[in-house]
Design a protein around this motif. Structure first.
Motif, short mmCIF file in Angstrom:
data_model
loop_
_atom_site.label_atom_id
_atom_site.label_comp_id
_atom_site.label_asym_id
_atom_site.label_seq_id
_atom_site.Cartn_x
_atom_site.Cartn_y
_atom_site.Cartn_z
N ASP A 1 35.43 35.20 49.21
CA ASP A 1 36.23 35.65 50.49
C ASP A 1 36.77 37.10 50.33
OD1 ASP A 1 35.83 33.20 51.61
OD2 ASP A 1 37.94 32.52 51.21
N ARG A 2 37.27 37.66 49.19
CA ARG A 2 37.79 38.93 48.83
C ARG A 2 36.51 39.77 48.95
NH1 ARG A 2 42.30 40.42 44.56
NH2 ARG A 2 43.32 38.72 45.86
N ALA A 3 35.55 39.36 48.27
CA ALA A 3 34.39 40.34 48.07
C ALA A 3 33.87 40.58 49.59
CB ALA A 3 33.39 39.84 47.45
N ARG A 4 33.77 39.47 50.31
CA ARG A 4 33.21 39.56 51.72
C ARG A 4 34.22 40.74 52.64
NH1 ARG A 4 32.60 34.04 54.45
NH2 ARG A 4 31.70 35.30 55.88
N ARG A 5 35.48 40.31 52.56
CA ARG A 5 36.32 41.31 53.31
C ARG A 5 36.05 42.75 52.85
NH1 ARG A 5 39.94 37.24 52.20
NH2 ARG A 5 41.04 38.49 50.67
N ALA A 6 36.08 42.96 51.49
CA ALA A 6 35.94 44.27 51.15
C ALA A 6 34.74 44.88 51.57
CB ALA A 6 35.82 44.28 49.70
N ARG A 7 33.47 44.28 51.69
CA ARG A 7 32.22 44.65 52.11
C ARG A 7 32.35 45.17 53.46
NH1 ARG A 7 27.77 45.29 49.63
NH2 ARG A 7 25.77 45.42 51.14
N ALA A 8 33.17 44.19 54.11
CA ALA A 8 33.09 44.32 55.53
C ALA A 8 33.84 45.68 55.85
CB ALA A 8 33.76 43.23 56.45
N LEU A 9 34.93 46.08 55.07
CA LEU A 9 35.66 47.43 55.12
C LEU A 9 35.05 48.36 54.52
CD1 LEU A 9 39.23 46.04 54.56
CD2 LEU A 9 38.08 46.57 56.64
N GLY A 10 33.72 48.33 54.15
CA GLY A 10 32.94 49.60 53.40
C GLY A 10 33.49 49.86 52.05
N LEU A 11 34.08 48.73 51.38
CA LEU A 11 34.87 49.02 50.07
C LEU A 11 34.22 48.47 49.08
CD1 LEU A 11 38.48 48.27 51.17
CD2 LEU A 11 37.73 50.54 51.37
N GLY A 12 34.24 49.08 47.82
CA GLY A 12 33.41 48.51 46.65
C GLY A 12 33.19 49.42 45.59
N PRO A 13 32.56 49.11 44.74
CA PRO A 13 32.03 47.79 44.25
C PRO A 13 33.05 46.90 43.63
CG PRO A 13 31.28 49.44 42.48
CD PRO A 13 32.07 50.01 43.60
N ASP A 14 34.26 47.61 43.37
CA ASP A 14 35.40 46.57 42.67
C ASP A 14 36.43 46.44 43.67
OD1 ASP A 14 37.06 45.23 41.20
OD2 ASP A 14 37.46 47.21 39.72
N THR A 15 37.00 45.05 44.16
CA THR A 15 37.76 44.91 45.12
C THR A 15 39.07 45.17 44.51
OG1 THR A 15 37.66 42.45 44.31
CG2 THR A 15 36.39 43.15 46.20
N GLU A 16 39.10 45.22 43.09
CA GLU A 16 40.56 45.36 42.67
C GLU A 16 41.08 46.74 42.76
OE1 GLU A 16 41.76 41.92 42.08
OE2 GLU A 16 40.03 42.11 43.39
N LYS A 17 39.96 47.56 43.20
CA LYS A 17 40.75 48.97 43.24
C LYS A 17 41.00 49.28 44.47
CE LYS A 17 39.26 50.23 38.94
NZ LYS A 17 40.27 50.80 37.90
N HIS A 18 40.90 48.58 45.18
CA HIS A 18 41.33 48.52 46.68
C HIS A 18 42.15 47.56 47.32
CE1 HIS A 18 37.91 51.34 46.80
NE2 HIS A 18 37.13 50.31 46.22
N LEU A 19 42.91 46.88 46.48
CA LEU A 19 44.07 46.01 47.11
C LEU A 19 44.88 46.66 48.11
CD1 LEU A 19 45.10 44.19 43.41
CD2 LEU A 19 43.50 43.38 45.10
N PRO A 20 45.63 47.50 48.15
CA PRO A 20 46.30 48.13 49.15
C PRO A 20 45.64 48.06 50.42
CG PRO A 20 46.69 49.42 47.20
CD PRO A 20 45.55 48.76 46.97
#
Length: 389
Positions: free
Chosen positions: A280-299
């Motif tokens: 679920d978190r990987a999908r949300r990050a991808r939808a926001l154009g964030l990646g490849p590491d979701t944990e770098k984009h927690l805020p």
């Protein structure tokens, strides 16, 4: 399956003298024993495998193969000329399947065939010479022996490959079922049962990685063998999903290096039964154009968790600016944001906004007039940071 093996020995035209065949057939048991002894001595991986009942099965298989060969070489009446070695070739095919089930490669088996051919030829040719076989017949006999061994070798290789393919397909289907159960939140007992049937050892954690289908195979070769790959995953728009075992701690760095340049997003490691949260978190990050590491984009992920709520919060906390001209409101908003994030350090705010520190002082004076004591209230400051973050 043996019928698929190319036959190069049917219609060979050789017919051994009856006396030679009789003497060689009488010696089959002792020849088989010498073949097995030579294999045990020369192929280390068979040192333990050919003892006990397994050794007896192999001796029987060798006798079957040698008996089938003698029937072929003698031109025994009643044999089907199109498939003169069908029982022996089928036995070799099943032997190859058994080797695959035992976890062995074909290397040892093919070595065993070469040794068997050498020992068998040595023993049978000696018997043939004693029986008075002439040189031309003996030469044709040698050619037939080694062609026969080649056919048996090919049958075993085919059996080995078919067994691996069959086992692989069954296991892949079980792993895909396991993935679906994990993502659907199936009962732990059902998930564990499927994992056991797939011979998949549950890890401590699983990490979900989403990517285009086309990237799954290139990435998979660099990941642990227990990684579960799912293509056309309905939960992933791009269709590609990997569930990577134990990619936590230092191992996460290796995973992220593998994903570089792959248009992939890795969720956080989670206890293996809770991998849906990682997806679920990987999908949300991808939808926001964030990646490849979701944990770098927690805020950013937290702030985007409820976009409507954040918009309402922003409107509410910026209400004191509502009556200003849009351009003025925008400048004061960006100044307030920077002032909050830099904890009031005027020079740093000025550097970020490319303005003079005096401009920052002037704007903050305007903001204090508009907000009053609210800029000193912790709850208001928290709301402003979240709204403007």
């Amino acid at each position: 399956m043996a019928r698929h093996i190319p036959r190069r020995i049917a219609g060979h035209g050789l017919q051994l003298p009856a006396r030679a065949v009789t003497e060689m057939r009488a010696d089959l048991a002792s020849v088989a024993d010498r073949v097995v002894a030579a294999i045990i001595a020369e192929v280390p991986s068979y040192d333990d495998a050919l003892t006990g009942s397994m050794g007896e099965n192999i001796r029987n298989a060798v006798q079957l193969a040698l008996g089938g060969f003698l029937s072929l070489a003698s031109g025994r009446r009643g044999a089907d000329p199109r498939t003169p070695t069908a029982p022996s070739v089928e036995g070799a095919y099943q032997l190859g399947r058994g080797e695959a089930r035992s976890g062995r490669s074909t290397d040892a088996l093919l070595s065993a065939y070469r040794i068997g051919a050498r020992v068998s030829w040595r023993e049978m040719s000696a018997t043939a010479v004693r029986a008075g076989m002439d040189a031309p017949t003996l030469g044709a006999f040698a050619e037939l022996v080694f062609a026969y061994i080649d056919e048996l070798s090919a049958a075993s290789v085919a059996g080995h490959a078919d067994e691996l393919a069959t086992t692989g397909r069954v296991r892949q289907r079980l792993l895909e079922k396991l993935a679906r159960q994990l993502l659907a939140g199936a009962p732990a007992e059902s998930v564990a049962e499927t994992a056991a049937r797939a011979e998949w050892e549950p890890p401590t954690t699983l990490t979900a990685v989403v990517m285009p289908d086309s990237q799954v195979r290139p990435v998979l070769v660099s990941l642990p063998g227990a990684t579960i790959a799912v293509t056309d995953a309905p939960e992933v728009e791009e269709g590609g999903l990997l569930l990577v075992p134990d990619a936590h701690g230092r191992a996460r760095g290796a995973l992220l290096r593998t994903l570089e340049g792959r248009d992939a997003v890795a969720g956080p490691p989670r206890p293996w039964l809770e991998v849906r949260a990682s997806l679920d978190r990987a999908r949300r990050a991808r939808a926001l154009g964030l990646g490849p590491d979701t944990e770098k984009h927690l805020p950013a992920l937290v702030l985007a968790a409820d976009a409507d709520a954040r918009a309402d919060l922003r409107e509410a906390v910026l209400a004191p600016l509502a009556d200003l001209r849009p351009a003025t409101a925008e400048k004061l908003t960006e100044t307030l944001r920077s002032w909050l994030l830099h904890q009031g350090r005027r020079d740093e705010v000025a550097a970020e906004l490319f303005v003079h520190p005096q401009t920052v002082r002037y704007r903050m004076g305007q903001l204090r007039d508009l907000f009053g004591d609210d800029l000193e209230d912790p709850e208001t400051v928290l709301a402003l940071v979240v709204a403007l973050g």
